[in-house]
Design a protein around this motif. Sequence first.
Motif, PDB file in Angstrom:
ATOM      1  N   ASP A 108      42.769  34.748  77.883  1.00 61.78           N
ATOM      2  CA  ASP A 108      41.424  34.170  77.347  1.00 61.78           C
ATOM      3  C   ASP A 108      40.973  33.303  78.411  1.00 61.78           C
ATOM      4  O   ASP A 108      40.011  32.466  78.208  1.00 61.78           O
ATOM      5  CB  ASP A 108      41.673  33.372  76.094  1.00 61.78           C
ATOM      6  N   GLU A 109      41.251  33.462  79.697  1.00 58.46           N
ATOM      7  CA  GLU A 109      41.031  32.579  80.750  1.00 58.46           C
ATOM      8  C   GLU A 109      39.641  32.651  81.073  1.00 58.46           C
ATOM      9  O   GLU A 109      38.930  31.586  81.492  1.00 58.46           O
ATOM     10  CB  GLU A 109      41.667  32.827  82.164  1.00 58.46           C
ATOM     11  N   ASP A 110      38.645  33.910  80.839  1.00 59.70           N
ATOM     12  CA  ASP A 110      37.494  33.812  81.082  1.00 59.70           C
ATOM     13  C   ASP A 110      36.485  33.635  79.944  1.00 59.70           C
ATOM     14  O   ASP A 110      35.300  34.069  79.964  1.00 59.70           O
ATOM     15  CB  ASP A 110      37.106  35.029  81.554  1.00 59.70           C
ATOM     16  N   ARG A 111      36.978  33.241  78.692  1.00 60.08           N
ATOM     17  CA  ARG A 111      36.202  33.080  77.549  1.00 60.08           C
ATOM     18  C   ARG A 111      35.082  32.516  77.435  1.00 60.08           C
ATOM     19  O   ARG A 111      34.135  32.844  77.236  1.00 60.08           O
ATOM     20  CB  ARG A 111      37.136  32.891  76.456  1.00 60.08           C
ATOM     21  N   ALA A 112      34.957  31.476  78.329  1.00 61.85           N
ATOM     22  CA  ALA A 112      33.649  30.600  78.261  1.00 61.85           C
ATOM     23  C   ALA A 112      33.040  30.823  79.531  1.00 61.85           C
ATOM     24  O   ALA A 112      32.018  30.276  79.818  1.00 61.85           O
ATOM     25  CB  ALA A 112      34.180  29.019  78.500  1.00 61.85           C
ATOM     26  N   SER A 113      33.312  31.656  80.502  1.00 62.48           N
ATOM     27  CA  SER A 113      32.593  31.856  81.815  1.00 62.48           C
ATOM     28  C   SER A 113      31.156  32.635  81.585  1.00 62.48           C
ATOM     29  O   SER A 113      31.475  33.653  81.194  1.00 62.48           O
ATOM     30  CB  SER A 113      33.608  32.555  82.762  1.00 62.48           C
ATOM     31  N   GLN A 172      35.683  32.856  67.081  1.00 65.19           N
ATOM     32  CA  GLN A 172      36.246  31.556  67.206  1.00 65.19           C
ATOM     33  C   GLN A 172      37.188  31.431  68.148  1.00 65.19           C
ATOM     34  O   GLN A 172      38.070  32.319  68.387  1.00 65.19           O
ATOM     35  CB  GLN A 172      36.660  31.209  65.762  1.00 65.19           C
ATOM     36  N   ASP A 173      37.543  30.121  68.598  1.00 67.64           N
ATOM     37  CA  ASP A 173      38.720  29.813  69.520  1.00 67.64           C
ATOM     38  C   ASP A 173      40.023  30.285  68.561  1.00 67.64           C
ATOM     39  O   ASP A 173      39.978  30.235  67.364  1.00 67.64           O
ATOM     40  CB  ASP A 173      38.856  28.435  69.940  1.00 67.64           C
ATOM     41  N   HIS A 231      35.235  36.808  74.115  1.00 65.22           N
ATOM     42  CA  HIS A 231      34.325  36.156  75.357  1.00 65.22           C
ATOM     43  C   HIS A 231      33.297  35.281  74.075  1.00 65.22           C
ATOM     44  O   HIS A 231      32.918  35.727  73.142  1.00 65.22           O
ATOM     45  CB  HIS A 231      33.395  36.887  75.913  1.00 65.22           C
ATOM     46  N   ASN A 232      32.876  34.062  74.599  1.00 61.27           N
ATOM     47  CA  ASN A 232      31.811  32.950  73.662  1.00 61.27           C
ATOM     48  C   ASN A 232      30.679  33.998  73.291  1.00 61.27           C
ATOM     49  O   ASN A 232      30.182  33.568  72.375  1.00 61.27           O
ATOM     50  CB  ASN A 232      31.792  31.975  74.317  1.00 61.27           C
ATOM     51  N   MET A 233      30.428  35.144  73.887  1.00 60.93           N
ATOM     52  CA  MET A 233      29.060  35.573  73.740  1.00 60.93           C
ATOM     53  C   MET A 233      29.282  36.444  72.148  1.00 60.93           C
ATOM     54  O   MET A 233      28.200  36.877  71.602  1.00 60.93           O
ATOM     55  CB  MET A 233      28.674  36.730  74.690  1.00 60.93           C
ATOM     56  N   LEU A 234      30.498  36.683  71.947  1.00 62.25           N
ATOM     57  CA  LEU A 234      30.706  37.261  70.669  1.00 62.25           C
ATOM     58  C   LEU A 234      29.865  36.479  69.435  1.00 62.25           C
ATOM     59  O   LEU A 234      29.686  36.921  68.446  1.00 62.25           O
ATOM     60  CB  LEU A 234      32.248  37.524  70.384  1.00 62.25           C
ATOM     61  N   SER A 235      29.786  34.982  69.599  1.00 67.90           N
ATOM     62  CA  SER A 235      29.175  34.332  68.575  1.00 67.90           C
ATOM     63  C   SER A 235      27.684  34.784  68.265  1.00 67.90           C
ATOM     64  O   SER A 235      27.226  34.361  67.330  1.00 67.90           O
ATOM     65  CB  SER A 235      29.094  32.835  69.093  1.00 67.90           C
TER      66      SER A 235
END
Length: 291
Positions: free
Chosen positions: A52-57, A41-42, A91-95
């Motif tokens: 966290d600058e590359d979290r959604a990349s 989660q954010d 990173h968002n892939m953790l979801s």
Amino acid sequence: MLSYTVYSEAGGVGKSSLTANLAVAHARAGLDVLVVPLDPQDGDLSRLLGVDEDRASSDADNLVRHMVNAPKGPFEDLIRTSEGVDIIPEHNMLSDLADHLAREQQKAEDFGDAYNIYAQLQRVLADAEVGDRYDVLICDPPATESDHLYNAIFATRNLVIPVEPSAKGRASVEGLEELASNFADQLNIEVGVLAAVPNGFKRTNDQKELIDEIEFPTPEIISDRTSMMEGCWKQQCSAFKYVREHRSRQRDYELETLAQFDNLARYLETEAGIEAPNPPEPGELEQAVKA
């Protein structure tokens, strides 16, 4: 190496804040610290410490890729550093970690190979020789039972439990004790609880009774510091840096809390047989950390 997972079954108890401040407390005493946050989660630890600058990349390499044997680069390139602490940013892939691990497990089983989905973080850290390079490893999984949590526990084998001093918080500690025992039995490993850390203490009699009932060591009891912690999130830094650089004046009660983070770090190091090379006076703000 001192290794532990900061975990609570209850959300909103300051889990990531405690993780960040303990990590900085270890680092400013001269220890090499790696933090592995795993929250999909954010508003996570990577956000708190500004990495966290590359979290959604979608182009960014990340820990999940390494856990499923699909890295885009070396492990070392994942590391960011903030306030002397090395961090593997979320990173968002953790979801989708559970789905990725399940696919890897199915592929292994199709070839007749064994595959432990809970051992993949440990494998990645072992391959990177983290145990030789760092004095302290801290994992910060989400506050839910998940593959993130089980990988963190499998890799660290120890828990530090932030506790809300309320009936709800007491129930979460009891549930966590059962969860850790069941997980340890299932995987034939030992999981220890290094400390429980009551957080948000307002000195009521009910809270004192609840804390007395906690069966784990409670070396420090943190008072309610909502204003300071909200300031940390706003400025994206630890409480040490926030008080040093963003407070217009120093408040004695906040310095006492910083001293408690230092004392708790020393307690955990002692439990692991580690002696920090340059421990500051507890709460001392001018103690520098390594670049």
